[in-house]
Design a protein around this motif. Structure first.
Motif, PDB file in Angstrom:
ATOM      1  N   LYS A 150       0.830  -1.205   0.000  1.00  0.00           N
ATOM      2  CA  LYS A 150       0.000   0.000   0.000  1.00  0.00           C
ATOM      3  C   LYS A 150       0.862   1.252   0.000  1.00  0.00           C
ATOM      4  O   LYS A 150       1.842   1.349   0.744  1.00  0.00           O
ATOM      5  CB  LYS A 150      -0.917   0.015   1.231  1.00  0.00           C
ATOM      6  CG  LYS A 150      -2.156  -0.822   1.073  1.00  0.00           C
ATOM      7  CD  LYS A 150      -3.013  -0.755   2.329  1.00  0.00           C
ATOM      8  CE  LYS A 150      -4.233  -1.656   2.207  1.00  0.00           C
ATOM      9  NZ  LYS A 150      -5.033  -1.675   3.456  1.00  0.00           N
ATOM     10  N   GLY A 151       0.486   2.185  -0.856  1.00  0.00           N
ATOM     11  CA  GLY A 151       1.229   3.429  -0.954  1.00  0.00           C
ATOM     12  C   GLY A 151       2.434   3.366  -1.862  1.00  0.00           C
ATOM     13  O   GLY A 151       3.030   4.398  -2.182  1.00  0.00           O
ATOM     14  N   ARG A 152       2.798   2.155  -2.304  1.00  0.00           N
ATOM     15  CA  ARG A 152       3.966   2.003  -3.190  1.00  0.00           C
ATOM     16  C   ARG A 152       3.565   1.473  -4.559  1.00  0.00           C
ATOM     17  O   ARG A 152       4.190   1.813  -5.562  1.00  0.00           O
ATOM     18  CB  ARG A 152       4.989   1.048  -2.557  1.00  0.00           C
ATOM     19  CG  ARG A 152       5.513   1.508  -1.218  1.00  0.00           C
ATOM     20  CD  ARG A 152       6.669   0.627  -0.732  1.00  0.00           C
ATOM     21  NE  ARG A 152       6.266  -0.763  -0.527  1.00  0.00           N
ATOM     22  CZ  ARG A 152       6.813  -1.800  -1.142  1.00  0.00           C
ATOM     23  NH1 ARG A 152       7.781  -1.632  -2.020  1.00  0.00           N
ATOM     24  NH2 ARG A 152       6.390  -3.031  -0.869  1.00  0.00           N
ATOM     25  N   PHE A 153       2.560   0.613  -4.615  1.00  0.00           N
ATOM     26  CA  PHE A 153       2.134  -0.011  -5.875  1.00  0.00           C
ATOM     27  C   PHE A 153       0.780   0.553  -6.294  1.00  0.00           C
ATOM     28  O   PHE A 153      -0.063   0.882  -5.462  1.00  0.00           O
ATOM     29  CB  PHE A 153       1.992  -1.523  -5.711  1.00  0.00           C
ATOM     30  CG  PHE A 153       3.285  -2.277  -5.522  1.00  0.00           C
ATOM     31  CD1 PHE A 153       4.489  -1.641  -5.279  1.00  0.00           C
ATOM     32  CD2 PHE A 153       3.280  -3.670  -5.566  1.00  0.00           C
ATOM     33  CE1 PHE A 153       5.658  -2.350  -5.099  1.00  0.00           C
ATOM     34  CE2 PHE A 153       4.448  -4.398  -5.386  1.00  0.00           C
ATOM     35  CZ  PHE A 153       5.637  -3.735  -5.152  1.00  0.00           C
ATOM     36  N   THR A 154       0.589   0.630  -7.608  1.00  0.00           N
ATOM     37  CA  THR A 154      -0.693   1.073  -8.156  1.00  0.00           C
ATOM     38  C   THR A 154      -1.110   0.133  -9.276  1.00  0.00           C
ATOM     39  O   THR A 154      -0.336  -0.098 -10.215  1.00  0.00           O
ATOM     40  CB  THR A 154      -0.598   2.504  -8.702  1.00  0.00           C
ATOM     41  OG1 THR A 154      -0.144   3.386  -7.665  1.00  0.00           O
ATOM     42  CG2 THR A 154      -1.959   2.977  -9.197  1.00  0.00           C
ATOM     43  N   ILE A 155      -2.326  -0.376  -9.191  1.00  0.00           N
ATOM     44  CA  ILE A 155      -2.880  -1.236 -10.236  1.00  0.00           C
ATOM     45  C   ILE A 155      -3.843  -0.411 -11.080  1.00  0.00           C
ATOM     46  O   ILE A 155      -4.594   0.411 -10.551  1.00  0.00           O
ATOM     47  CB  ILE A 155      -3.589  -2.466  -9.622  1.00  0.00           C
ATOM     48  CG1 ILE A 155      -3.978  -3.474 -10.698  1.00  0.00           C
ATOM     49  CG2 ILE A 155      -4.801  -2.059  -8.794  1.00  0.00           C
ATOM     50  CD1 ILE A 155      -4.492  -4.802 -10.121  1.00  0.00           C
ATOM     51  N   TYR A 156      -3.807  -0.621 -12.384  1.00  0.00           N
ATOM     52  CA  TYR A 156      -4.757   0.063 -13.253  1.00  0.00           C
ATOM     53  C   TYR A 156      -4.849  -0.672 -14.587  1.00  0.00           C
ATOM     54  O   TYR A 156      -4.014  -1.520 -14.906  1.00  0.00           O
ATOM     55  CB  TYR A 156      -4.395   1.540 -13.468  1.00  0.00           C
ATOM     56  CG  TYR A 156      -3.056   1.810 -14.115  1.00  0.00           C
ATOM     57  CD1 TYR A 156      -1.883   1.792 -13.366  1.00  0.00           C
ATOM     58  CD2 TYR A 156      -2.961   2.136 -15.464  1.00  0.00           C
ATOM     59  CE1 TYR A 156      -0.662   2.058 -13.944  1.00  0.00           C
ATOM     60  CE2 TYR A 156      -1.738   2.413 -16.044  1.00  0.00           C
ATOM     61  CZ  TYR A 156      -0.594   2.367 -15.273  1.00  0.00           C
ATOM     62  OH  TYR A 156       0.626   2.642 -15.853  1.00  0.00           O
ATOM     63  N   GLN A 157      -5.895  -0.327 -15.341  1.00  0.00           N
ATOM     64  CA  GLN A 157      -6.132  -0.941 -16.647  1.00  0.00           C
ATOM     65  C   GLN A 157      -6.290   0.151 -17.692  1.00  0.00           C
ATOM     66  O   GLN A 157      -6.651   1.284 -17.365  1.00  0.00           O
ATOM     67  CB  GLN A 157      -7.435  -1.749 -16.625  1.00  0.00           C
ATOM     68  CG  GLN A 157      -7.422  -2.993 -15.799  1.00  0.00           C
ATOM     69  CD  GLN A 157      -8.776  -3.664 -15.787  1.00  0.00           C
ATOM     70  OE1 GLN A 157      -9.704  -3.198 -15.155  1.00  0.00           O
ATOM     71  NE2 GLN A 157      -8.887  -4.783 -16.478  1.00  0.00           N
ATOM     72  N   ASP A 158      -6.080  -0.223 -18.940  1.00  0.00           N
ATOM     73  CA  ASP A 158      -6.429   0.703 -20.009  1.00  0.00           C
ATOM     74  C   ASP A 158      -7.947   0.681 -20.190  1.00  0.00           C
ATOM     75  O   ASP A 158      -8.629  -0.205 -19.686  1.00  0.00           O
ATOM     76  CB  ASP A 158      -5.701   0.337 -21.307  1.00  0.00           C
ATOM     77  CG  ASP A 158      -6.154  -0.996 -21.862  1.00  0.00           C
ATOM     78  OD1 ASP A 158      -5.950  -1.225 -23.064  1.00  0.00           O
ATOM     79  OD2 ASP A 158      -6.712  -1.816 -21.113  1.00  0.00           O
ATOM     80  N   ASN A 159      -8.469   1.658 -20.888  1.00  0.00           N
ATOM     81  CA  ASN A 159      -9.922   1.796 -21.010  1.00  0.00           C
ATOM     82  C   ASN A 159     -10.565   0.592 -21.676  1.00  0.00           C
ATOM     83  O   ASN A 159     -11.696   0.235 -21.373  1.00  0.00           O
ATOM     84  CB  ASN A 159     -10.273   3.063 -21.793  1.00  0.00           C
ATOM     85  CG  ASN A 159     -10.020   4.318 -20.979  1.00  0.00           C
ATOM     86  OD1 ASN A 159      -9.982   4.268 -19.741  1.00  0.00           O
ATOM     87  ND2 ASN A 159      -9.832   5.442 -21.642  1.00  0.00           N
TER      88      ASN A 159
END
Length: 114
Positions: free
Chosen positions: A64-73
């Motif tokens: 937490k606070g170090r990694f970020t998960i995301y997807q393209d649209n």
């Protein structure tokens, strides 16, 4: 043919950053939750982070606070931005798709932090 292909792993010094990518194909992943897991030598595979079909994200306390998960649209590529990496982040990282009736896995990508 359903495929999840990870890339972006490598070796980095502690404090550095890496961005993992997972290219998804062969299925409509729009209705699936997506996740990153990791497995260190001699340890179980653990959930690092996930993102629901609605975009809700969760993280393991250790990242937490170090990694970020995301997807393209289009939801065909899943990412994991990893900052402030620590030696204990060293592991094989796996992409997973939790779809109705089945879970799919990628082949994994090695992350080594020294």
């Amino acid at each position: 043919q359903v495929q999840l292909v990870e890339s972006g792993g490598g070796s980095v010094q502690a404090g550095g950053s890496l961005k993992l990518s997972c290219a998804a194909s062969g299925y409509n992943f729009g209705g699936c939750g997506m996740a990153w897991y990791r497995q260190a030598p001699g340890k179980e595979r653990d959930l690092v982070s996930n993102i629901s079909g609605a975009g809700t994200t969760t993280y393991a306390d250790s990242v937490k606070g170090r990694f970020t998960i995301y997807q393209d649209n289009a939801k065909v590529t899943l990412y994991l931005q990893m900052n402030s990496l620590k030696t204990e982040d060293t592991a094989v990282y796996y992409c997973a798709a939790d779809c109705p009736g089945r879970k799919y896995w990628g082949q994994g990508t090695q992350v080594t932090v020294s």
